[in-house]
Structures are given as structure tokens and as C-alpha cells.
Design a protein around this motif. Structure first.
Motif, PDB file in Angstrom:
ATOM      1  N   ALA A   1     -11.130   0.593  -3.875  1.00 16.88           N
ATOM      2  CA  ALA A   1      -9.943   1.266  -4.515  1.00 16.88           C
ATOM      3  C   ALA A   1      -9.324   0.047  -5.243  1.00 16.88           C
ATOM      4  N   VAL A   2      -8.541   0.805  -5.984  1.00 13.51           N
ATOM      5  CA  VAL A   2      -7.370  -0.246  -6.736  1.00 13.51           C
ATOM      6  C   VAL A   2      -5.725   0.723  -6.897  1.00 13.51           C
ATOM      7  N   VAL A   3      -5.604  -0.664  -6.803  1.00 14.56           N
ATOM      8  CA  VAL A   3      -4.017  -0.016  -7.455  1.00 14.56           C
ATOM      9  C   VAL A   3      -3.516  -1.296  -8.015  1.00 14.56           C
ATOM     10  N   SER A   4      -2.600  -0.702  -9.704  1.00 14.98           N
ATOM     11  CA  SER A   4      -2.417  -1.552 -10.175  1.00 14.98           C
ATOM     12  C   SER A   4      -1.285  -0.499 -10.898  1.00 14.98           C
ATOM     13  N   VAL A   5      -0.107  -2.090 -10.725  1.00 12.07           N
ATOM     14  CA  VAL A   5       1.249  -2.180 -11.698  1.00 12.07           C
ATOM     15  C   VAL A   5       0.888  -2.319 -13.244  1.00 12.07           C
TER      16      VAL A   5
ATOM     17  N   HIS B   1      -0.935   7.631  -1.508  1.00 10.61           N
ATOM     18  CA  HIS B   1      -0.635   7.958  -1.799  1.00 10.61           C
ATOM     19  C   HIS B   1      -0.110   7.437  -0.621  1.00 10.61           C
ATOM     20  N   ASP B   2       0.009   8.255   0.612  1.00  6.77           N
ATOM     21  CA  ASP B   2       0.711   8.621   2.048  1.00  6.77           C
ATOM     22  C   ASP B   2       1.386   6.710   2.050  1.00  6.77           C
ATOM     23  N   GLU B   3       0.286   6.164   1.667  1.00  5.02           N
ATOM     24  CA  GLU B   3       1.120   4.431   1.916  1.00  5.02           C
ATOM     25  C   GLU B   3       1.883   4.014   1.237  1.00  5.02           C
ATOM     26  N   MET B   4       1.849   4.514   0.067  1.00  9.76           N
ATOM     27  CA  MET B   4       3.079   3.952  -0.943  1.00  9.76           C
ATOM     28  C   MET B   4       4.307   4.528  -0.602  1.00  9.76           C
ATOM     29  N   VAL B   5       4.665   5.591  -0.256  1.00  6.84           N
ATOM     30  CA  VAL B   5       5.617   6.284   0.634  1.00  6.84           C
ATOM     31  C   VAL B   5       6.185   5.523   1.198  1.00  6.84           C
TER      32      VAL B   5
ATOM     33  N   ILE C   1       6.283   2.457   1.623  1.00  6.20           N
ATOM     34  CA  ILE C   1       6.299   0.573   1.326  1.00  6.20           C
ATOM     35  C   ILE C   1       7.667   1.331   0.393  1.00  6.20           C
ATOM     36  N   ILE C   2       7.296   2.820  -0.127  1.00  7.97           N
ATOM     37  CA  ILE C   2       9.118   2.448  -1.014  1.00  7.97           C
ATOM     38  C   ILE C   2      10.524   3.122   0.499  1.00  7.97           C
ATOM     39  N   SER C   3       9.547   4.026   0.916  1.00  6.67           N
ATOM     40  CA  SER C   3      10.589   4.212   2.055  1.00  6.67           C
ATOM     41  C   SER C   3      11.219   2.449   2.570  1.00  6.67           C
ATOM     42  N   GLY C   4      10.305   1.748   2.602  1.00  4.36           N
ATOM     43  CA  GLY C   4      11.050   0.501   3.531  1.00  4.36           C
ATOM     44  C   GLY C   4      11.872  -0.614   2.051  1.00  4.36           C
ATOM     45  N   LEU C   5      11.446  -0.280   0.411  1.00  4.99           N
ATOM     46  CA  LEU C   5      12.234  -1.000   0.096  1.00  4.99           C
ATOM     47  C   LEU C   5      13.973   0.061  -0.367  1.00  4.99           C
ATOM     48  N   GLU C   6      14.075   0.778   0.106  1.00  6.40           N
ATOM     49  CA  GLU C   6      15.826   1.829   0.089  1.00  6.40           C
ATOM     50  C   GLU C   6      16.459   1.094   1.559  1.00  6.40           C
ATOM     51  N   THR C   7      15.714   0.782   2.902  1.00  6.50           N
ATOM     52  CA  THR C   7      16.189  -0.051   3.635  1.00  6.50           C
ATOM     53  C   THR C   7      16.697  -1.136   3.213  1.00  6.50           C
ATOM     54  N   ALA C   8      15.566  -1.883   3.348  1.00  5.97           N
ATOM     55  CA  ALA C   8      15.891  -3.388   3.220  1.00  5.97           C
ATOM     56  C   ALA C   8      16.700  -3.762   1.783  1.00  5.97           C
ATOM     57  N   PHE C   9      16.048  -2.279   0.479  1.00  2.79           N
ATOM     58  CA  PHE C   9      17.330  -3.402  -0.318  1.00  2.79           C
ATOM     59  C   PHE C   9      18.746  -2.651  -0.907  1.00  2.79           C
TER      60      PHE C   9
ATOM     61  N   VAL D   1       5.805  -4.625  -5.689  1.00  2.00           N
ATOM     62  CA  VAL D   1       4.262  -5.245  -6.845  1.00  2.00           C
ATOM     63  C   VAL D   1       3.484  -5.954  -5.454  1.00  2.00           C
ATOM     64  N   THR D   2       4.140  -6.831  -5.163  1.00  2.00           N
ATOM     65  CA  THR D   2       3.235  -7.130  -4.292  1.00  2.00           C
ATOM     66  C   THR D   2       2.853  -5.939  -3.342  1.00  2.00           C
ATOM     67  N   GLN D   3       3.512  -5.975  -2.766  1.00  2.00           N
ATOM     68  CA  GLN D   3       3.407  -5.351  -1.398  1.00  2.00           C
ATOM     69  C   GLN D   3       2.541  -3.799  -1.507  1.00  2.00           C
ATOM     70  N   VAL D   4       2.516  -3.191  -2.555  1.00  2.00           N
ATOM     71  CA  VAL D   4       1.657  -2.079  -2.574  1.00  2.00           C
ATOM     72  C   VAL D   4       0.075  -2.803  -3.232  1.00  2.00           C
ATOM     73  N   GLN D   5      -0.003  -4.310  -3.035  1.00  2.00           N
ATOM     74  CA  GLN D   5      -1.426  -4.434  -3.099  1.00  2.00           C
ATOM     75  C   GLN D   5      -2.086  -4.312  -1.681  1.00  2.00           C
ATOM     76  N   THR D   6      -0.671  -4.629  -0.591  1.00  2.46           N
ATOM     77  CA  THR D   6      -1.136  -4.327   0.971  1.00  2.46           C
ATOM     78  C   THR D   6      -1.897  -3.059   0.716  1.00  2.46           C
ATOM     79  N   ILE D   7      -1.619  -2.181   0.263  1.00  2.50           N
ATOM     80  CA  ILE D   7      -2.386  -0.366   0.805  1.00  2.50           C
ATOM     81  C   ILE D   7      -4.206  -1.360   0.213  1.00  2.50           C
ATOM     82  N   VAL D   8      -4.569  -1.720  -0.771  1.00  3.03           N
ATOM     83  CA  VAL D   8      -5.346  -2.066   0.164  1.00  3.03           C
ATOM     84  C   VAL D   8      -6.556  -3.588   0.547  1.00  3.03           C
TER      85      VAL D   8
END
Length: 397
Positions: free
Chosen positions: A236-240, A274-278, A280-288, A219-226
Motif C-alpha cells: 500500500a501507498v499513502v502519499s500527500v 480510510h478508517d485509520e486516517m479518520v 489520525i484526524i480526530s487526534g489532530l482536532e484534539t491535540a491542536f 503528513v508525518t502521522q499518515v505514513q504510519t498507516i502503512v
């Protein structure tokens, strides 16, 4: 009397019926892709009229009505949508929705009422104007992939030279008409993110792989896309918009689900977000140590109003002698989305904002609110606006 004056007179004579049509549709709303009775009502309206009606386009509920004038000329499309929303109505109007949990909360009942009435008036005057008019009665504007996409894909509009549409907005004063040149409404994508971890006891988090913590970081990291990965010159807006992790206080859940929406005013940002979101998600899988499944849906494109056509429409309306327009304003682009953008990808034209603020209110309820309502004076205004534009663009004075 000029042709435009004749049209205005006919529309004024039909105003009471136009309001009746709007109220009938308001009482009987149907959801996107389920508008069977509404589509039947629209098709029946054109029975015994000298027009060509095409129904069930691509097997869906869209309808295109072709009106041929006296002589050949340009072909111009006029569009109105007719689907409703899954909202329980909270207004006090006597023609309140009869369908529980379904409401015309975006003005599509009004759109359909003015286009039916305008269509009828244009048919009655068809021996006095040249060219072809295609009335696009469109289903499913509210739900992706949108009804416009299938109508365009059918090829029935391939011969259009120009295309125009109107949207009613109660946040603008009744009598105001708004125009936006270029990128006018945002492109849209939606996403669902499933995060799978390993649940356990809330008192022993070290024995779990906590998807809630991973989701919170998303939720916090996805805001850094914009804020950090896009040019500040772009919008642009990215909203969870949802974070679903039901459970008790002493249980760490094994999975969570997040939903959200993405809006962008430049079509070039569609895929990079979309590519930036992917990433971030890859990083979540590695980190957590979680497993993520992203469902990312590319939706309506950016709505682009042809600048030249928009300027011409502004000139037509500013010079109108009808007395129905109090102000032609330059509006700001909107972060809302509209599948009218599909028509404009293929055919130059513009999407016009028409004010519909109810009388006597200081602040109107906006579109998609359960107390949404319009000033019904805006129906005649819309019919006159679109009627004057189409006659002028067909070259009929």
C-alpha cells in the motif's frame, strides 16, 4: 491459410491506415467526459458496417460495437479507452496536439487506433468465425468515477463470457508482451483534507490555532498507516501530494488544505486505510484545537486478472506463429490504477501489457509525461495480440 493468418494479413494491409488514425487522434485530444468529437469519429468509423453500434451509454460518451459471427458461441469483450490528459505536449512529432493543454500522454490514441482496425478486420471475416465480439470503446479512463463504471452499470456487457484489454507502455521493449496473474494494478482512493484553525501574526503564535503545524503532523502521522498499521505482507501507498497554505512570511494562515492519493494491492485494505486516517484526524482536532473536514473518495478497485485466463493467454501468445512477439514476460504488479478493473469484477479475463519503447532511445518517457511517445510498431503488435487471443478463446482455429 488459417483464420488467424488471414486476420494477420488483413491487419498488416491496414497498418498504414491504423497509424494515420492514431496520428489524427493524437492531434485532436479531448479530456475525460468531454470526448464528443472523438466519440463521433469512432461511431462514424462503423457506419455502413454490418454491426450493432450503441452510443451515449448512460448519457456519456462510451460506445459498444457488437459483431456477430457465423454461428452462436461465446461472447467476448475487447476494450480500448480514448480520453486524453490535461498536459501540454512537449514532443517534436509532426502530429503534435492542436488542443492547448491537452495531450494523449497515455497511449489511448494508440489503443483506439488498433481496436478500430482490429474491429474492421474481424467484421470482414465474420462469416468465418463463431461467437460474438463486443468492442468496448470507452471514454474517461483517466478521471473518476471512470467511464468503465457507467458502461458496466448499463447492463450492456452482462452477457460477456470473457473480457480482454491492452495497455501500451514505452518502458517495455517493443515486441514484449507482459502478463500478471491475480492482483495486477492497485486500487485507488483520493482525499482532500481541510484544516481550519485561527490565524494571526507570525510573531505571536500563542494567539493563534496554527493549522500549518497540525497539517505538518498529519503528513508525518499518515505514513504510519502503512508502516505501523498494516501487515508487511501487503502492499500500500499513502502519499500527500499537495499542501496549500498561501500567505506572507509574517502571517499564520487560518486554514490549510492537503490533497493526496492512496493505493493498495489488496481490496480488503480499501476501508481500513480510510478508517485509520479518520482516527489520525480526530487526534489532530484534539491535540491542536483545529477543525478538520475530510473528503475521501473511493475510486477504482484493485485490477484482478483471472489466473486461469491469464495462463491461457500466455500459452496462446507463446505459441503464436506471427513473429510479432519477441518475448512473453511475467510482469510485476503495478501501483498504477485502471478502471478496466470494473469489467474484471463482473467478467473473467486479463489486462495485457504491450511494450512500445520508441526506436533509438535508451530510456523512454513514461506514461503521463509531456514528452511521452510510443513506437507505432506496437499498434500492429497489439491488434495481432488481441486478435489472436479473441479468435482462440472463441474456439476458432
Amino acid at each position: 491459410m488459417s483464420l488467424t493468418e488471414k486476420l494477420f494479413k488483413k491487419l498488416e494491409e491496414k497498418e498504414d491506415r491504423m497509424i494515420e488514425i492514431r496520428r489524427h487522434l493524437h492531434e485532436n485530444p479531448e479530456l475525460s467526459f468531454k470526448e464528443e468529437k472523438t466519440a463521433r469519429y469512432i461511431a462514424d468509423f462503423y457506419k455502413d458496417k454490418d454491426v450493432k453500434v450503441t452510443e451515449k451509454i448512460e448519457g456519456e460518451n462510451g460506445i459498444v460495437v457488437e459483431i456477430n459471427g457465423k454461428n452462436k458461441g461465446k461472447t467476448i469483450g475487447l476494450r480500448a479507452d480514448f480520453d486524453a490528459l490535461p498536459i501540454t505536449e512537449e514532443t517534436d512529432v509532426p502530429f503534435k496536439s492542436k488542443n492547448d493543454g491537452v495531450m494523449h500522454a497515455c497511449g489511448h490514441d494508440g489503443h483506439t487506433a488498433y481496436l478500430l482496425t482490429l474491429g474492421e478486420a474481424l467484421i470482414e471475416l465474420k462469416d468465418e468465425w463463431d461467437g460474438t465480439i463486443k468492442l468496448i470503446h470507452q471514454h474517461a479512463e483517466e478521471v473518476p468515477p471512470g467511464g468503465a463504471k457507467s458502461i458496466v452499470a448499463s447492463g450492456i456487457l452482462d452477457d460477456l463470457d470473457e473480457v480482454y484489454g491492452i495497455h501500451l507502455f514505452p518502458m517495455f521493449e517493443t515486441g514484449e508482451v507482459g502478463l500478471v496473474e491475480g492482483n495486477a494494478m492497485a486500487g485507488r482512493s483520493n482525499f482532500n483534507l481541510h484544516i481550519q484553525g485561527s490565524g494571526g501574526h507570525g510573531a505571536m503564535p500563542e494567539t493563534t490555532i496554527d493549522p500549518i503545524v497540525a497539517g505538518s503532523h498529519f503528513v508525518t502521522q499518515v505514513q504510519t498507516i502503512v508502516s505501523r498499521r498494516m501487515s508487511p505482507k501487503h502492499t500500500a501507498v499513502v502519499s500527500v501530494t499537495a499542501f496549500e497554505a498561501p500567505g506572507g512570511q509574517n502571517v499564520i494562515q487560518d486554514k490549510v488544505m492537503l490533497r493526496g492519493t492512496v493505493r493498495y494491492m489488496e481490496e480488503e485494505n480499501k476501508e481500513p486505510i480510510h478508517d485509520e486516517m479518520v482516527k489520525i484526524i480526530s487526534g489532530l482536532e484534539t491535540a491542536f484545537g483545529v477543525t478538520c473536514d475530510l473528503e475521501y473518495i473511493y475510486d477504482y478497485p484493485v485490477l484482478y486478472n483471472d489466473p486461469e485466463k491469464t495462463r491461457v493467454v500466455g500459452e496462446i501468445l507463446r505459441n503464436s506463429k506471427g513473429g510479432h512477439i519477441t518475448n512473453v514476460a511475467d510482469h510485476e504488479p503495478s501501483s498504477g490504477s485502471e478502471d478496466f478493473s470494473y469489467y474484471l469484477q463482473n467478467t473473467p479475463g486479463t489486462f495485457i501489457n504491450v511494450g512500445a519503447k520508441p526506436e533509438g532511445v535508451e530510456k523512454a518517457y513514461i506514461n503521463h509525461h509531456p514528452k511521452f511517445d510510443i513506437n507505432e510498431d506496437s499498434l500492429l503488435i497489439s491488434a495481432k495480440v488481441l486478435g489472436e487471443v479473441v479468435l482462440s478463446r472463441l474456439g476458432n482455429k
